[in-house]
Design a protein around this motif. Structure first.
Motif, PDB file in Angstrom:
ATOM      1  N   LEU A  79       0.829  -1.219   0.000  1.00  9.93           N
ATOM      2  CA  LEU A  79       0.000   0.000   0.000  1.00  9.93           C
ATOM      3  C   LEU A  79       0.859   1.264   0.000  1.00  9.93           C
ATOM      4  N   PRO A  80       0.621   2.195  -0.927  1.00  8.15           N
ATOM      5  CA  PRO A  80       1.476   3.386  -1.089  1.00  8.15           C
ATOM      6  C   PRO A  80       1.585   4.264   0.162  1.00  8.15           C
ATOM      7  N   ASP A  81       0.499   4.442   0.891  1.00 10.92           N
ATOM      8  CA  ASP A  81       0.530   5.346   2.044  1.00 10.92           C
ATOM      9  C   ASP A  81       1.055   4.682   3.318  1.00 10.92           C
ATOM     10  N   VAL A 199       8.300 -23.322   2.028  1.00 13.08           N
ATOM     11  CA  VAL A 199       8.793 -23.753   0.707  1.00 13.08           C
ATOM     12  C   VAL A 199       8.003 -23.077  -0.411  1.00 13.08           C
ATOM     13  N   GLY A 200       6.663 -23.069  -0.266  1.00 10.19           N
ATOM     14  CA  GLY A 200       5.811 -22.518  -1.323  1.00 10.19           C
ATOM     15  C   GLY A 200       6.096 -21.052  -1.612  1.00 10.19           C
ATOM     16  N   LEU A 201       6.238 -20.242  -0.576  1.00 12.74           N
ATOM     17  CA  LEU A 201       6.480 -18.813  -0.794  1.00 12.74           C
ATOM     18  C   LEU A 201       7.908 -18.537  -1.255  1.00 12.74           C
ATOM     19  N   TRP A 202       8.864 -19.270  -0.706  1.00 12.33           N
ATOM     20  CA  TRP A 202      10.254 -19.026  -1.106  1.00 12.33           C
ATOM     21  C   TRP A 202      10.539 -19.487  -2.530  1.00 12.33           C
ATOM     22  N   ILE A 203       9.787 -20.475  -3.011  1.00 10.28           N
ATOM     23  CA  ILE A 203       9.940 -20.884  -4.416  1.00 10.28           C
ATOM     24  C   ILE A 203       9.396 -19.785  -5.333  1.00 10.28           C
ATOM     25  N   SER A 204       8.322 -19.134  -4.897  1.00 16.08           N
ATOM     26  CA  SER A 204       7.669 -18.115  -5.733  1.00 16.08           C
ATOM     27  C   SER A 204       8.482 -16.824  -5.849  1.00 16.08           C
ATOM     28  N   VAL A 205       9.140 -16.410  -4.760  1.00 14.84           N
ATOM     29  CA  VAL A 205       9.813 -15.105  -4.722  1.00 14.84           C
ATOM     30  C   VAL A 205      10.862 -14.921  -5.832  1.00 14.84           C
ATOM     31  N   PRO A 206      11.805 -15.866  -6.048  1.00 11.54           N
ATOM     32  CA  PRO A 206      12.821 -15.646  -7.103  1.00 11.54           C
ATOM     33  C   PRO A 206      12.217 -15.469  -8.492  1.00 11.54           C
ATOM     34  N   PHE A 207      11.168 -16.263  -8.795  1.00 12.32           N
ATOM     35  CA  PHE A 207      10.530 -16.155 -10.112  1.00 12.32           C
ATOM     36  C   PHE A 207       9.866 -14.788 -10.297  1.00 12.32           C
ATOM     37  N   ALA A 208       9.239 -14.289  -9.231  1.00  9.05           N
ATOM     38  CA  ALA A 208       8.601 -12.974  -9.320  1.00  9.05           C
ATOM     39  C   ALA A 208       9.645 -11.867  -9.465  1.00  9.05           C
ATOM     40  N   LEU A 209      10.776 -12.000  -8.769  1.00  5.17           N
ATOM     41  CA  LEU A 209      11.828 -10.979  -8.818  1.00  5.17           C
ATOM     42  C   LEU A 209      12.444 -10.833 -10.208  1.00  5.17           C
ATOM     43  N   ILE A 210      12.557 -11.964 -10.931  1.00  4.22           N
ATOM     44  CA  ILE A 210      13.214 -11.896 -12.250  1.00  4.22           C
ATOM     45  C   ILE A 210      12.234 -11.610 -13.388  1.00  4.22           C
ATOM     46  N   ASN A 211      10.967 -11.400 -13.065  1.00  5.05           N
ATOM     47  CA  ASN A 211       9.992 -11.063 -14.101  1.00  5.05           C
ATOM     48  C   ASN A 211      10.359  -9.705 -14.724  1.00  5.05           C
ATOM     49  N   PRO A 212      10.324  -9.575 -16.067  1.00  4.75           N
ATOM     50  CA  PRO A 212      10.712  -8.318 -16.735  1.00  4.75           C
ATOM     51  C   PRO A 212       9.904  -7.098 -16.294  1.00  4.75           C
ATOM     52  N   ALA A 213       8.689  -7.312 -15.815  1.00  4.70           N
ATOM     53  CA  ALA A 213       7.838  -6.178 -15.416  1.00  4.70           C
ATOM     54  C   ALA A 213       8.224  -5.616 -14.046  1.00  4.70           C
ATOM     55  N   VAL A 214       9.115  -6.318 -13.332  1.00  8.44           N
ATOM     56  CA  VAL A 214       9.462  -5.922 -11.964  1.00  8.44           C
ATOM     57  C   VAL A 214      10.786  -5.165 -11.946  1.00  8.44           C
ATOM     58  N   SER A 215      10.771  -3.981 -11.360  1.00  7.24           N
ATOM     59  CA  SER A 215      12.004  -3.189 -11.228  1.00  7.24           C
ATOM     60  C   SER A 215      12.778  -3.645  -9.983  1.00  7.24           C
ATOM     61  N   ASP A 216      13.993  -3.158  -9.841  1.00  2.00           N
ATOM     62  CA  ASP A 216      14.850  -3.492  -8.701  1.00  2.00           C
ATOM     63  C   ASP A 216      14.190  -3.008  -7.399  1.00  2.00           C
ATOM     64  N   ILE A 217      13.874  -3.956  -6.511  1.00  2.00           N
ATOM     65  CA  ILE A 217      13.138  -3.569  -5.286  1.00  2.00           C
ATOM     66  C   ILE A 217      14.010  -2.747  -4.332  1.00  2.00           C
ATOM     67  N   THR A 218      15.335  -2.825  -4.467  1.00  2.00           N
ATOM     68  CA  THR A 218      16.199  -1.990  -3.608  1.00  2.00           C
ATOM     69  C   THR A 218      16.114  -0.521  -4.024  1.00  2.00           C
ATOM     70  N   VAL A 219      15.810  -0.286  -5.305  1.00  2.00           N
ATOM     71  CA  VAL A 219      15.654   1.094  -5.803  1.00  2.00           C
ATOM     72  C   VAL A 219      14.287   1.639  -5.407  1.00  2.00           C
ATOM     73  N   THR A 220      13.227   0.824  -5.635  1.00  2.00           N
ATOM     74  CA  THR A 220      11.864   1.298  -5.333  1.00  2.00           C
ATOM     75  C   THR A 220      11.609   1.417  -3.830  1.00  2.00           C
ATOM     76  N   ALA A 221      12.521   0.864  -3.023  1.00  2.00           N
ATOM     77  CA  ALA A 221      12.376   0.994  -1.562  1.00  2.00           C
ATOM     78  C   ALA A 221      12.540   2.450  -1.128  1.00  2.00           C
ATOM     79  N   VAL A 222      13.375   3.189  -1.844  1.00  4.79           N
ATOM     80  CA  VAL A 222      13.678   4.568  -1.431  1.00  4.79           C
ATOM     81  C   VAL A 222      13.305   5.619  -2.479  1.00  4.79           C
ATOM     82  N   LYS A 223      13.049   5.163  -3.738  1.00  2.00           N
ATOM     83  CA  LYS A 223      12.704   6.126  -4.799  1.00  2.00           C
ATOM     84  C   LYS A 223      11.320   5.831  -5.351  1.00  2.00           C
ATOM     85  N   GLN A 224      10.628   6.896  -5.744  1.00  2.00           N
ATOM     86  CA  GLN A 224       9.299   6.713  -6.314  1.00  2.00           C
ATOM     87  C   GLN A 224       9.421   6.347  -7.786  1.00  2.00           C
ATOM     88  N   LEU A 225       8.824   5.202  -8.166  1.00  2.00           N
ATOM     89  CA  LEU A 225       8.830   4.784  -9.560  1.00  2.00           C
ATOM     90  C   LEU A 225       7.380   4.659 -10.041  1.00  2.00           C
TER      91      LEU A 225
END
Length: 597
Positions: A79-81, A199-225
Motif C-alpha cells: 500500500l502506497p501510504d 517452501v511454497g512462498l520461497w519458491i515463488s519469490v525468485p521467479f517474481a523478482l526476475i519477471n521483466p515487469a518488476v524493477s529493482d526492489i532496492t531502488v523502489t524501496a527509497v525512490k518513487q517509480l
C-alpha cells in the motif's frame, strides 16, 4: 468461468496431505494420557501435556503465521501510504511471543491450568469467567473468519473457483481433523503446513523478482517509480496511532487461548517458555517472503503483465496482492505451489482457533458454570458439537468480511482492551476481586467502543483529542464516505483505564465491606467477605512462590465471623486465636477434614 485443472490438483494434493496427517496424528495418539489417568477431554484440549520442542515450536509458530499474517503483511508493504513501516504484525506478534514467554508462560503452565479462563474463574467466580469468555470467543471467531476470508480471496484469484465453495471446503477439512484428533491433529498438521508455507512462498519469490515487469526492489524501496517507496514512513501526526497499533499487536497478542493452549500443552514450564521464544523467531523468518512479495507488487509495471494497466491498489484489490503476484508474475506451476502454501497457512490457524473456542466453552462455560457433575464423555461430545458450531460461525463470517487487516485488528482490540488487563491483574496483582473485574470490563468496553470502528461502520460517541475526518473513495463504485479517524492512542488508554479500574475498585470494595461502611449482606457478588468467596480461594491453585494465597493476604477478618465462615478457610491461623478456640468444638466433621487437608 475457467477452472484451472492444475490449480485444483495442486490444492487437492495439499488438502489430502494435511487431512492424512491429521487423521494419522489422531490414530497415533488415541490412547495418550490413559496410563496417567488423564481425562479424554483434557487430552483433546492440551494434548496430554507432552508436546515436545520440535512439534511445539512448529505448532506455536504456525498458529500466528496464518493466511491473515502472510496476506496482511504483503498488503501493507504494498500500500502506497503505508509500506514496511506500517506492516507491524511480524515484529508486533514476535514481541508478544517473547513477552508471553518471559512473564506469562511459566506461571500459567506451572499452576496446571487447562484453559486461559481458568485463573479468572477461580479468582473472580464462574459468572465473571462467563463474561470474559465473550470477548475471548469473539476474538477467536473473528480471527478464523479473517483467515478463511483471506483463503477465499486467494483461491478465487488464482484458480477461478467459486469463493464461497473454497471457503466452505477448507473450513470443513479443518473442522474434520480437529474433531477427530483435537490438539494432537492440530499440532502435527501445523508442522506440515509451516513447511508448505515456507517452501511454497520461497519458491515463488525468485521467479517474481526476475519477471521483466518488476524493477529493482532496492531502488523502489527509497525512490518513487510506479508509486511511493515501499519502505514507507510514519508521519508526525500519525505517531500515536502507530504506537497504539503496535502496542495492540505486542500486548494484545498475549491473552489468546490459541497461544495458551500450546503453553499449557508443553511438557514443562521451561519448555513452554522456550516454545514461545522459538515461535517468535519463526514468525520473523516466515514474514520475510511476504514482505518481499509486497515490495515486488510495489515495484511492478502492471501494464506489462496479464493483470492489466490499472494496478491492484486502484481496483481495491491491495488485500489480494500476494495471490495476484503469484498468478501474474510467476509461471503457472510455481503460482499453484504458492497457492497450496497459502491454503495450508489458512488451515493452520483456522483449526487452532476453532479448537481454542470449543475448549473454553466446554470447560469454562458448560462444565464449570453449568454442569460440574458432567462426565468426561459428555464434555468430549460438547467439544465436538461446539467445534462444528464455531467453525460454522467463522465460515459464515468469512463470506461477508471486509479487509483482512481490519478484522485482524478488531479481533485483537477485543482481547487487548478487556482480557489483557484482567490477565495482568489475576496473575500479578494481589487482592483484586470480582467488583474490580466488572468495573474493568465496563471501562474497557465503553472506552473502546466509544472510539468507533470504521471497518464495521460504527460511528464514535467519544471523540478523543486530535480526532479528524477523512473522505474515503471506493475506486470501483466511485462512492465517497466520510470517516472519523481517531489520532489519539485510545485503545491503549482504554486498556490502561481497564487495568487501573480493576485495582482501584477491587481495593475500594474491600475497604468498604471490611470497614463496615457497607453491610456484608450487600456483598452480592460473593467477592470479599462471604463464605462463597472463601471457598473459591480454597479451591484455587493460584500460588505465590509456591504458597496458597491465604485469607491474611486478601482481607483482615474480624472476630465476629460466623462458625461456617471460620470453617470455610484453609488457613485457620488467619483468624484470631480466641475465635478458633471457641468454635473448634462446634466445627463439623467436614470442616475438620478440610482443615487437615
Amino acid at each position: 468461468m475457467a477452472i484451472h485443472v492444475e490449480g485444483l490438483v495442486a490444492i487437492a494434493v495439499f488438502y489430502l496431505l494435511i487431512l492424512f496427517v491429521g487423521i494419522w496424528a489422531a490414530w497415533k495418539n488415541k490412547h495418550s494420557g490413559e496410563a496417567e489417568g488423564t481425562d479424554r477431554s483434557e487430552t483433546i484440549m492440551v494434548g496430554g501435556r507432552d508436546i515436545g520442542l520440535f512439534v511445539g515450536g512448529f505448532t506455536m509458530t504456525a498458529t500466528w503465521v496464518g493466511g491473515g499474517y502472510i496476506n496482511g503483511t504483503a498488503e501493507y508493504v504494498y500500500l502506497p501510504d503505508y509500506g514496511l513501516a506500517w506492516a507491524q504484525a511480524p515484529f508486533g506478534y514476535a514481541l508478544s511471543l517473547v513477552l508471553g514467554g518471559l512473564f506469562f508462560a511459566k506461571p500459567m503452565r506451572s499452576r496446571g491450568y487447562v484453559t486461559m479462563l481458568d485463573p479468572f474463574q477461580q479468582l473472580y467466580g464462574k459468572r465473571m469467567g462467563g463474561l470474559l469468555f465473550i470477548p475471548a470467543l469473539m476474538g477467536e471467531i473473528f480471527w478464523s473468519a479473517a483467515i478463511l476470508s483471506a483463503l477465499g480471496a486467494t483461491l478465487s484469484v488464482i484458480v477461478d473457483i467459486n469463493i464461497k465453495m473454497s471457503v466452505v471446503i477448507s473450513a470443513l477439512i479443518a473442522i474434520f481433523y480437529t474433531l477427530v484428533g483435537g490438539l494432537y491433529s492440530v499440532a502435527y498438521t501445523d508442522v506440515v503446513q509451516l513447511f508448505c508455507i515456507f517452501v511454497g512462498l520461497w519458491i515463488s519469490v525468485p521467479f517474481a523478482l526476475i519477471n521483466p515487469a518488476v524493477s529493482d526492489i532496492t531502488v523502489t524501496a527509497v525512490k518513487q517509480l510506479y508509486q511511493s517507496p515501499w519502505i514507507g514512513s510514519v508521519q508526525k501526526n500519525d505517531t500515536w496511532v502507530w504506537i497504539d497499533n503496535f502496542c495492540l499487536l505486542m500486548l494484545g497478542g498475549i491473552p489468546w487461548q490459541v497461544y495458551f493452549q500450546r503453553v499449557l500443552s508443553a511438557s514443562s514450564a521451561t519448555y513452554a517458555q522456550v516454545l514461545s521464544f522459538l515461535a517468535a523467531f519463526g514468525c520473523l523468518i516466515m514474514a520475510v517472503p511476504s514482505v518481499l512479495i509486497g515490495a515486488i507488487g510495489a515495484s511492478t509495471d502492471w501494464n506489462q503483465t496479464s493483470y492489466g494497466s490499472i494496478p491492484p491498489k486502484n481496483k481495491d484489490e491491495a488485500d489480494m496482492i500476494l495471490p495476484i503476484v503469484l498468478q501474474h508474475l510467476c509461471p503457472p506451476f510455481v503460482s499453484f505451489f504458492g497457492l497450496g502454501a497459502v491454503s495450508a497457512a489458512v488451515m493452520s490457524s483456522a483449526d487452532s482457533s476453532i479448537l481454542s473456542a470449543s475448549s473454553m466453552f466446554a470447560r469454562n462455560i458448560y462444565q464449570l458454570a453449568f454442569r460440574q457433575s458432567a462426565s468426561d464423555r459428555e464434555i468430549v461430545w460438547v467439544m465436538r458439537i461446539t467445534i462444528f458450531v464455531f467453525g460454522g460461525l467463522a465460515t459464515i463470517m468469512a463470506l461477508v468480511t471486509g479487509t483482512v487487516y481490519g478484522l485482524w485488528y478488531l479481533s485483537s482490540d477485543l482481547v487487548y482492551v478487556i482480557i489483557f488487563p484482567q490477565l495482568l491483574s489475576v496473575l500479578f496483582v494481589k487482592g483484586t476481586n470480582t467488583y474490580g473485574s466488572v468495573a474493568a470490563y465496563l471501562f474497557g468496553m465503553v472506552l473502546r467502543i466509544g472510539g468507533g470502528e470504521p471497518y464495521l461502520q460504527l460511528p464514535p460517541f467519544i471523540y478523543y483529542p486530535g480526532w479528524t475526518t477523512e473522505e474515503r473513495k471506493h475506486h470501483i463504485t466511485g462512492e465517497t464516505e466520510e470517516v472519523v479517524v481517531q489520532k489519539f492512542p485510545f485503545k491503549t488508554v482504554s486498556m490502561l483505564a481497564s487495568f487501573l479500574g480493576n485495582v482501584v475498585f477491587s481495593y475500594l470494595a474491600k475497604y468498604l465491606f471490611e470497614s463496615g461502611k457497607i453491610s456484608h449482606k450487600y456483598d452480592f457478588l460473593d467477592a470479599v467477605v462471604s463464605k462463597h468467596s472463601g471457598e473459591i480461594m480454597d479451591k484455587t491453585t493460584l500460588v505465590t512462590r509456591g504458597n496458597t494465597i491465604g485469607l491474611s493476604e486478601m482481607a483482615p477478618m474480624k472476630p465476629r465471623l460466623s462458625v461456617t465462615l471460620a470453617a470455610a478457610f484453609t488457613r485457620r491461623d488467619t483468624l484470631p486465636t480466641e475465635t478458633v478456640e471457641e468454635e473448634e468444638e462446634e466445627s463439623s466433621p467436614d470442616s475438620s477434614h478440610h482443615e487437615e487437608e
